[in-house]
Design a protein around this motif. Structure first.
Motif, PDB file in Angstrom:
ATOM      1  N   PHE A 159       3.920 -96.175 -51.914  1.00  0.00           N
ATOM      2  CA  PHE A 159       4.544 -94.901 -52.289  1.00  0.00           C
ATOM      3  C   PHE A 159       5.359 -95.055 -53.564  1.00  0.00           C
ATOM      4  CE2 PHE A 159       8.706 -92.715 -51.957  1.00  0.00           C
ATOM      5  CZ  PHE A 159       8.288 -91.426 -52.254  1.00  0.00           C
ATOM      6  N   ARG A 160       6.131 -96.138 -53.637  1.00  0.00           N
ATOM      7  CA  ARG A 160       6.981 -96.352 -54.810  1.00  0.00           C
ATOM      8  C   ARG A 160       6.141 -96.624 -56.058  1.00  0.00           C
ATOM      9  NH1 ARG A 160      11.932 -95.794 -53.894  1.00  0.00           N
ATOM     10  NH2 ARG A 160      12.842 -96.033 -51.818  1.00  0.00           N
ATOM     11  N   LYS A 161       4.968 -97.231 -55.877  1.00  0.00           N
ATOM     12  CA  LYS A 161       4.070 -97.464 -57.010  1.00  0.00           C
ATOM     13  C   LYS A 161       3.585 -96.140 -57.591  1.00  0.00           C
ATOM     14  CE  LYS A 161       1.297 -99.932 -59.693  1.00  0.00           C
ATOM     15  NZ  LYS A 161       1.797-100.796 -60.783  1.00  0.00           N
ATOM     16  N   PHE A 162       3.185 -95.208 -56.737  1.00  0.00           N
ATOM     17  CA  PHE A 162       2.733 -93.903 -57.218  1.00  0.00           C
ATOM     18  C   PHE A 162       3.889 -93.110 -57.805  1.00  0.00           C
ATOM     19  CE2 PHE A 162      -1.081 -94.708 -54.711  1.00  0.00           C
ATOM     20  CZ  PHE A 162      -2.058 -94.206 -55.559  1.00  0.00           C
ATOM     21  N   LEU A 163       5.074 -93.248 -57.229  1.00  0.00           N
ATOM     22  CA  LEU A 163       6.252 -92.585 -57.774  1.00  0.00           C
ATOM     23  C   LEU A 163       6.515 -93.096 -59.196  1.00  0.00           C
ATOM     24  CD1 LEU A 163       8.279 -90.520 -56.468  1.00  0.00           C
ATOM     25  CD2 LEU A 163       9.796 -92.462 -56.105  1.00  0.00           C
ATOM     26  N   ALA A 164       6.480 -94.422 -59.364  1.00  0.00           N
ATOM     27  CA  ALA A 164       6.721 -95.020 -60.677  1.00  0.00           C
ATOM     28  C   ALA A 164       5.622 -94.651 -61.671  1.00  0.00           C
ATOM     29  CB  ALA A 164       6.817 -96.536 -60.544  1.00  0.00           C
ATOM     30  N   TYR A 165       4.383 -94.570 -61.191  1.00  0.00           N
ATOM     31  CA  TYR A 165       3.253 -94.206 -62.049  1.00  0.00           C
ATOM     32  C   TYR A 165       3.461 -92.830 -62.660  1.00  0.00           C
ATOM     33  CZ  TYR A 165      -1.472 -92.394 -63.001  1.00  0.00           C
ATOM     34  OH  TYR A 165      -2.578 -91.797 -63.566  1.00  0.00           O
ATOM     35  N   ARG A 166       3.853 -91.864 -61.846  1.00  0.00           N
ATOM     36  CA  ARG A 166       4.034 -90.507 -62.376  1.00  0.00           C
ATOM     37  C   ARG A 166       5.309 -90.411 -63.215  1.00  0.00           C
ATOM     38  NH1 ARG A 166       1.081 -89.228 -57.450  1.00  0.00           N
ATOM     39  NH2 ARG A 166      -0.902 -88.352 -58.168  1.00  0.00           N
ATOM     40  N   GLN A 167       6.326 -91.170 -62.878  1.00  0.00           N
ATOM     41  CA  GLN A 167       7.531 -91.176 -63.708  1.00  0.00           C
ATOM     42  C   GLN A 167       7.244 -91.775 -65.081  1.00  0.00           C
ATOM     43  OE1 GLN A 167      10.068 -93.306 -60.996  1.00  0.00           O
ATOM     44  NE2 GLN A 167      10.913 -91.436 -60.079  1.00  0.00           N
ATOM     45  N   ALA A 168       6.371 -92.785 -65.127  1.00  0.00           N
ATOM     46  CA  ALA A 168       6.005 -93.395 -66.410  1.00  0.00           C
ATOM     47  C   ALA A 168       5.246 -92.417 -67.293  1.00  0.00           C
ATOM     48  CB  ALA A 168       5.171 -94.654 -66.170  1.00  0.00           C
ATOM     49  N   ILE A 169       4.501 -91.494 -66.676  1.00  0.00           N
ATOM     50  CA  ILE A 169       3.808 -90.454 -67.433  1.00  0.00           C
ATOM     51  C   ILE A 169       4.808 -89.536 -68.124  1.00  0.00           C
ATOM     52  CG2 ILE A 169       2.421 -88.341 -67.128  1.00  0.00           C
ATOM     53  CD1 ILE A 169       0.823 -89.870 -64.999  1.00  0.00           C
ATOM     54  N   GLY A 170       5.982 -89.397 -67.532  1.00  0.00           N
ATOM     55  CA  GLY A 170       6.998 -88.508 -68.065  1.00  0.00           C
ATOM     56  C   GLY A 170       7.401 -87.417 -67.103  1.00  0.00           C
TER      57      GLY A 170
END
Length: 295
Positions: A152-163
């Motif tokens: 879950f945290r990986k997907f959270l970080a992935y979308r946060q990295a997108i902006g």
């Protein structure tokens, strides 16, 4: 617990290994995986095939099977994109997206009154999010909690990295989303499936389905515009088609929500009918037949 850990390891390996492969080799690998999944006729493929039969009722069995195979390729293309997109530069993100009716989105953003975009599970919505984030548009979305927590945290970080501002799905999220809309931001929500009792029943391809009330409720309570977006694949990227959703101005809130969710469903159906292979619905969505209500 062991199964969850293995799932997380598989995703993390995909994120790492697929980025190392040459691009053509990576996408050929994912096409191979998709074709194997289609040939095995597993649970996910059969559900996709069953869903698509509703979309194209006049297709023969062979035509539906071929469409479902194309759908599996589209679905695996999404995952290959997901694993590789952290290495895409801004030029690639911008040059591989085309948009219809973009003013429907830009005008409320410029006016600072906020806009809700409801999407089905189609194409690559993260690529669409990257496109608008890279233009400086403040985008807020919700990430469903997954198990294990580290995935879950990986997907959270992935979308946060997108902006994106990516919020975990919990009891406080609707209040936070309403605040963001009042600040004039874009809230994007995947909204074509909700089998819970709180889901709003809609007529969808001549059958009863349930979809979430969230986008309609947010627009009604904040005065934000409500759009739907259908994201489909092109040869080199994605196409985004926006449609405005008219919200009834009078009546009880529950009635206004029901009408609005139905209008979203109608827009989703229009997009799916145009590009059915890009609708990644590998789960149950209709609540007729052998559907059993959860206790």
């Amino acid at each position: 617990m062991l199964g969850e850990d293995l799932t997380a390891i598989a995703y993390f390996a995909g994120w790492r290994i697929v980025r190392w492969l040459p691009e053509k080799s990576a996408y050929r690998l994912f096409e191979f995986v998709a074709d194997r999944a289609s040939a095995k006729q597993g649970k996910n493929f059969k559900r996709l095939e069953s869903n698509l039969k509703r979309v194209v009722p006049n297709y023969s069995e062979g035509e539906v099977s071929a469409l479902a195979q194309a759908g599996m390729r589209s679905y695996l293309r999404y995952w290959c994109d997901t694993f590789r997109s952290p290495d895409w530069d801004n030029n690639r993100i911008q040059s591989t997206v085309s948009v219809n009716e973009v003013e429907l989105l830009l005008e409320p953003i410029r006016s600072k009154r906020g806009v809700v975009v409801a999407l089905p599970h189609a194409g690559n919505w993260d690529h669409a999010g990257s496109f608008f984030c890279s233009q400086g548009i403040p985008l807020v979305t919700v990430v469903e909690r997954l198990k294990p927590e580290k995935l879950f945290r990986k997907f959270l970080a992935y979308r946060q990295a997108i902006g994106m501002e990516a919020l975990p799905l919990d009891g406080r999220v609707m209040g936070t989303l309403a605040t963001r809309l009042r600040e004039g931001k874009l809230v994007a929500l995947v909204a074509d499936r909700d089998l819970s009792r709180s889901g709003i029943e809609v007529n969808f391809f001549d059958g009863p389905a349930r979809m979430p009330a969230g986008p309609a409720l947010l627009a009604i309570r904040t005065g934000a515009d409500l759009l739907t977006a259908y994201v489909s694949y092109t040869e080199t990227g994605i196409q985004i088609d926006f449609q405005k959703v008219e919200i009834p101005s009078t009546g009880e809130e529950a009635d206004r929500v029901k009408i609005t969710v139905q209008r979203c469903a109608d827009n989703f159906a229009a997009g799916i009918s145009q590009h059915p292979q890009d609708w990644h619905m590998l789960q149950r969505i209709w609540v007729d037949g052998d559907f059993v209500e959860r206790a």
